[in-house]
Write a protein that holds these residues in place. Structure first.
Motif, short mmCIF file in Angstrom:
data_model
loop_
_atom_site.label_atom_id
_atom_site.label_comp_id
_atom_site.label_asym_id
_atom_site.label_seq_id
_atom_site.Cartn_x
_atom_site.Cartn_y
_atom_site.Cartn_z
N ALA A 1 30.26 36.90 45.76
CA ALA A 1 29.61 36.20 46.87
C ALA A 1 30.43 34.99 47.31
N ILE A 2 30.95 34.24 46.36
CA ILE A 2 31.77 33.07 46.70
C ILE A 2 33.02 33.50 47.45
N LEU A 3 33.69 34.54 46.97
CA LEU A 3 34.89 35.02 47.64
C LEU A 3 34.59 35.54 49.04
N ILE B 1 37.69 37.65 50.83
CA ILE B 1 37.53 39.09 51.05
C ILE B 1 36.73 39.27 52.33
N THR B 2 37.23 40.11 53.22
CA THR B 2 36.59 40.28 54.53
C THR B 2 36.55 41.75 54.90
N GLY C 1 34.81 43.68 52.05
CA GLY C 1 33.95 42.54 51.76
C GLY C 1 32.47 42.90 51.80
N ILE C 2 32.09 43.69 52.79
CA ILE C 2 30.68 44.10 52.90
C ILE C 2 30.29 45.01 51.74
#
Length: 70
Positions: A21-23, A29-30, A34-35
């Motif tokens: 979650a922090i990353l 992460i995108t 990321g999702i």
């Protein structure tokens, strides 16, 4: 539903979920990855809270010290 996750397993999952979650929110992460990782983090947190992983019975695993029912 019987507990099948021990305290160590729950802590590790929670820490991994928080790190993901922090990353994600720090835009490290995108995109699609990321999702997907954010959804995985939510699943990790949910299974940690209820002390039950639905995949463990399928794999024949149990990391809980005792088999108490919820």
């Amino acid at each position: 539903m019987k507990k099948n996750m021990g305290m160590t397993d729950r802590v590790i999952r929670s820490v991994v979920a928080v790190v993901i979650a922090i990353l994600y929110f720090a835009n490290v992460i995108t995109g699609t990855l990321g999702i997907i990782l954010l959804i995985l983090a939510c699943v990790f947190l949910l299974t940690s809270v209820v002390s039950f992983c639905p995949l463990y019975p399928i794999l024949g695993m149990n990391t809980c010290e005792k088999s108490d029912e919820l």
